[in-house]
Design a protein around this motif. Structure first.
Motif, mmCIF file in Angstrom:
data_model
loop_
_atom_site.group_PDB
_atom_site.id
_atom_site.type_symbol
_atom_site.label_atom_id
_atom_site.label_comp_id
_atom_site.label_asym_id
_atom_site.label_seq_id
_atom_site.Cartn_x
_atom_site.Cartn_y
_atom_site.Cartn_z
ATOM 1 N N SER A 165 0.850 -1.178 0.000
ATOM 2 C CA SER A 165 0.000 0.000 0.000
ATOM 3 C C SER A 165 0.891 1.234 0.000
ATOM 4 O O SER A 165 1.952 1.268 0.620
ATOM 5 N N PRO A 193 -0.411 4.742 0.491
ATOM 6 C CA PRO A 193 -1.592 5.608 0.605
ATOM 7 C C PRO A 193 -1.296 7.094 0.505
ATOM 8 O O PRO A 193 -2.207 7.879 0.262
ATOM 9 N N ARG A 219 4.076 7.895 3.067
ATOM 10 C CA ARG A 219 3.846 6.643 3.783
ATOM 11 C C ARG A 219 3.723 5.474 2.825
ATOM 12 O O ARG A 219 3.117 5.603 1.755
ATOM 13 N N VAL A 276 3.207 0.920 3.228
ATOM 14 C CA VAL A 276 2.940 -0.180 4.154
ATOM 15 C C VAL A 276 3.449 -1.460 3.512
ATOM 16 O O VAL A 276 3.170 -1.722 2.332
ATOM 17 N N ASN A 320 2.318 -3.747 13.142
ATOM 18 C CA ASN A 320 1.136 -4.504 13.562
ATOM 19 C C ASN A 320 1.306 -5.966 13.170
ATOM 20 O O ASN A 320 2.346 -6.345 12.670
ATOM 21 N N VAL A 367 4.237 -0.134 8.974
ATOM 22 C CA VAL A 367 3.911 1.193 8.452
ATOM 23 C C VAL A 367 5.211 1.994 8.437
ATOM 24 O O VAL A 367 5.896 2.099 9.470
ATOM 25 N N ASP A 386 -8.940 4.477 4.972
ATOM 26 C CA ASP A 386 -8.221 4.870 6.189
ATOM 27 C C ASP A 386 -9.170 5.706 7.038
ATOM 28 O O ASP A 386 -9.418 6.866 6.741
ATOM 29 N N GLN A 429 -6.618 5.036 11.378
ATOM 30 C CA GLN A 429 -5.478 4.252 11.851
ATOM 31 C C GLN A 429 -4.195 4.638 11.113
ATOM 32 O O GLN A 429 -3.097 4.374 11.590
ATOM 33 N N HIS A 430 -4.343 5.204 9.907
ATOM 34 C CA HIS A 430 -3.195 5.635 9.096
ATOM 35 C C HIS A 430 -2.260 4.477 8.795
ATOM 36 O O HIS A 430 -1.051 4.548 8.994
ATOM 37 N N ARG A 431 -2.844 3.406 8.304
ATOM 38 C CA ARG A 431 -2.079 2.244 7.863
ATOM 39 C C ARG A 431 -2.380 2.131 6.362
ATOM 40 O O ARG A 431 -1.979 3.022 5.631
ATOM 41 N N CYS A 432 -3.022 1.093 5.905
ATOM 42 C CA CYS A 432 -3.445 1.039 4.514
ATOM 43 C C CYS A 432 -4.735 1.840 4.357
ATOM 44 O O CYS A 432 -5.323 2.322 5.323
ATOM 45 N N GLY A 433 -5.207 1.942 3.119
ATOM 46 C CA GLY A 433 -6.516 2.516 2.887
ATOM 47 C C GLY A 433 -6.479 3.896 2.274
ATOM 48 O O GLY A 433 -5.585 4.709 2.549
#
Lengths: 357, 357
Positions: free
Chosen positions: A261, A263, A267, A269, A298, A303, B134, B137-141
Motif C-alpha cells: 500500500s 496511501p 507513507r 505499508v 502490527n 507502516v 483509512d 489508523q493511518h495504515r493502509c486505505g
C-alpha cells in the motif's frame, strides 16, 4: 531465483556477511585459555551452527532447550544446554542425546540434579552438569559461594552425572550501551563466578568449565582470567539492539517484505508485521532507504514513514533490520540464503516446539 | 491425558470458555442489519473458525493473509481477506480459492485492483473487492470520500472483480480503556466509512458490505446504522489487553509452563518465555496464584515474583495469561484443548508462513 521470487515476509541471510561475522568472532578466541561456545538459540539453524564450529575456536555449542540440542545433534559437538532441565520426558531426551555425544546441562536445585541423574541412570549414560549461578540477572541460578558449593558436592557424589564446572550468564549487562559501564558490570558478575569456581577447586571438586558471556561481553568476560568459554549467539546475524552497543559485527539478516500500500507521498505499508519480526527491542530499522522509519508494526503490517521523493512503489521489495535476532528467527521455518539479490540456498530453522509436531 | 502430561510451554484452550465466548458474541448479532465476520488471524485455527460459524450470526470469515484463507477454506464460508493482496503468485492463490467459494479482498490502489483482476481473469473466476478506507489508523486505505469513489468506479468497470462495498478498520481505537472515549472515537471513524458507502450508493455503485470493527468496538461500531458486519477475532480467546477494556468475554486460553527454578522464597522461574507468548502488549499475568506477577519475560524464561508463602515447587505446572492473543497463537503449532485439567483434543494452528514449508 532472486529475492523478488520468494514469498514475503521472509528471512533473508547474506551468507558472506554471516561468514565474516563467524570468522571475526572465532578469530578472537585464538589462545586456549578461553573458547567460544556459540549459542544456537539465536538462530536454531543447524547449518549456521555447522559454520560456527567449522571456523574453529569452539568448545562446543550452547543451547537453551532440549529441542535445540536435538536440532544440532547431527553435528556431533559437545553440547551445553545452558538451562535447567525439569521433567522426566525432557530429562530422558537429554539422556538419549548423551548416548552419542557429550551433553551437559545446568542445575540449580537438588530436584534438578536428581531428575537428570535418574534419567542418565535409566539410559546407562553420563550427563555433565554445571552449577548455575545467579551473577546478577536474578533469573535462575544459585547464589555464588556456599549455596553453589553445597550443590556441587551433591553433584560430585550423584550417580549418572559428571560435575564439569559452573556457569553464570550476565544477561543483565549485555545490552548496556556505554562500554565502560558494561565492562564494570560484567566484571562484577564474572568475579562472583570465578570466585565460586575457585571454591570448587579448593574443595577438590572438578571445575573444568567456567561458562558465561554473550555478544555484548565476548571481549570483556572473554578476557577475564578464569572464564573458560563464552556463550555468544547474536553476533552471527546481529540486530539493531546489539548494533547500538557498538560490537564489531555487521548486519547479516533481514526481514524481506513487499510494499502492499502506498496511501500517501509520505507513507508506505509492507506485508511484514510483528508476526514476522518481534518488537520487544523496539521497531525494526529500514534498510537502504535513507530517512525512512518504521512508525508502527502490527500483526501483518509495517507502516513506514518515507522521506520526500522516495521512489517506493506498490510491489517493491524492502528489507527491515530486526531489533532482536532470537525471537525473530523463531517466527520462521526457513532462512533464504542470499548472495546479493540471488537466493542460493534455503536453510531450515528448528523454530518453536518440535515436540508439538 | 492431563495438563501434567504435555510438553511445555504449550497453549491450552478451555473449550467451555471458548464456546461461551463464541455464543455470547453470536448472540449480539441477532438481527439482520449487522452480522459477525469472525477474524481468523486471532487464532489461525480451522476448528475454532468452524465453531464460530456454527454458532450462527456470521456473514463469513475474515482473514489477514492468503495463508489464513487457505487454512479455513475447507469450511466453505464466504471469505474476506481484509488486506491488500499484491504479487502475482499471491493473487493466483486467491483466484484458486475463488473457484470453490466467495472470496473478497481489500483494495486501495489501481495496482492492487489490476493485479487481482488479472489473476481472476487467468483463473476464469470472479473475486470480490472492498474499497479499503483509512478511517484514522493511518495504515493502509484510501482517504474516505472522492479518492475512494474513484477507485470504486474503476472496480465496478474492471474485469474479473465484483465490487461488494467498503471496509475501514478502526484499529486505533480498539484498546482505548475508557468506554466513552472509545465510543466517541469509533463513532468518528464509522461516520467516515458510512458516508463513503453512501457516496457509492448515490453513484449507483454496489455497496452491499460495509465492514469494520473488532473486539473492542463490536457493540459500538456494530450498532451504528450502515455498518453491515464486524470483524472481531480476539473475543474467542481473550487476552489481558482486551480484558482491560472491559469487554464481556472470559479468558479462554493460557500458556502452560513448568517451574524449572525456585532460587529464592520470593521468586520462581518457568520455562515459558517470549518465544511462547509475545510481550508487545506487556508481560503476561499469572493465573491462579494471587499476588504473583511476571517481572521479566526472556526468550525461554518467565521470571515470577511470588507472594510470601507461595507453595510453588520445581516441576509444578503454572498458567500465564497472554497480553496479546494473535501473535501468541502464531508461536505454536497446536492448541491443547482442555476441560478442567484433562486434555481432550489437539487442534492444529496454521501458524507462520505455510508457503515456506
Amino acid at each position: 531465483v532472486t529475492i523478488t521470487d520468494i514469498p514475503t515476509p521472509a528471512l533473508v541471510v547474506d551468507v558472506g556477511a554471516l561468514d565474516r561475522n563467524i570468522r571475526r568472532m572465532a578469530g578472537f578466541f585464538t589462545d586456549d585459555t578461553c573458547r567460544l561456545r556459540p549459542h544456537v538459540k539465536a538462530h536454531k539453524t543447524a547449518e549456521i551452527a555447522r559454520r560456527q564450529l567449522a571456523a574453529g575456536s569452539c568448545s562446543g555449542l550452547t543451547c537453551a532447550t532440549v529441542s535445540e540440542a536435538e536440532a544440532v545433534a547431527e553435528l556431533g559437538a559437545d553440547l551445553l544446554i545452558a538451562n535447567e532441565i525439569i521433567g522426566r520426558q525432557r530429562c530422558d531426551r537429554v539422556a538419549r542425546l548423551a548416548r552419542a555425544q557429550a551433553v551437559t546441562v545446568a542445575v540449580d536445585s537438588a530436584e534438578g540434579l536428581d531428575a537428570i541423574g535418574a534419567a542418565a541412570a535409566r539410559a546407562g549414560v553420563t550427563v555433565g552438569v554445571l552449577i548455575d549461578l545467579d551473577v546478577g540477572q536474578h533469573r535462575c541460578g544459585l547464589r555464588p559461594g556456599q549455596e553453589a558449593l553445597t550443590l556441587a558436592h551433591a553433584a560430585a557424589r550423584a550417580a549418572g552425572v559428571a560435575l564439569r564446572g559452573v556457569m553464570g550468564y550476565e544477561g543483565h549487562v549485555q545490552a548496556i550501551r556505554d562500554r565502560g559501564e558494561r565492562e564494570a558490570r560484567a566484571g562484577e558478575a564474572m568475579r562472583m563466578l570465578v570466585a565460586t569456581a575457585e571454591l570448587l577447586l579448593r574443595a577438590g571438586l572438578p571445575c573444568d568449565i567456567v561458562s558465561a558471556g554473550g555478544t555484548g561481553t565476548f571481549d570483556i568476560s572473554g578476557r577475564m582470567a578464569g572464564i573458560t568459554e563464552i556463550q555468544a549467539g547474536s553476533y552471527a546475524l546481529m540486530d539493531t539492539d546489539y548494533r547500538d552497543t557498538g560490537v564489531p559485527f555487521e548486519q547479516a539478516f533481514w526481514v524481506l517484505g513487499t510494499v502492499i500500500s502506498r496511501p500517501s507521498a509520505e507513507r508506505c505499508v509492507a506485508d511484514c508485521g510483528h508476526k514476522s519480526m518481534t518488537k520487544d527491542h523496539g521497531n525494526p530499522s529500514v534498510h537502504g532507504i535513507a530517512g525512512a522509519t518504521v512508525t508502527a508494526l502490527n500483526d501483518e503490517h509495517a507502516v513506514i514513514a518515507l522521506p520526500p521523493g522516495a521512489g517506493i512503489a506498490i510491489g517493491d521489495r524492502i528489507r527491515l533490520v530486526p531489533s532482536h535476532t532470537d525471537p525473530t528467527a523463531n517466527l520462521h521455518d526457513v532462512f533464504y540464503v542470499i548472495e546479493g539479490d540471488r537466493v542460493v540456498d534455503v536453510w531450515p530453522i528448528a523454530r518453536g516446539y518440535p515436540e508439538q509436531r
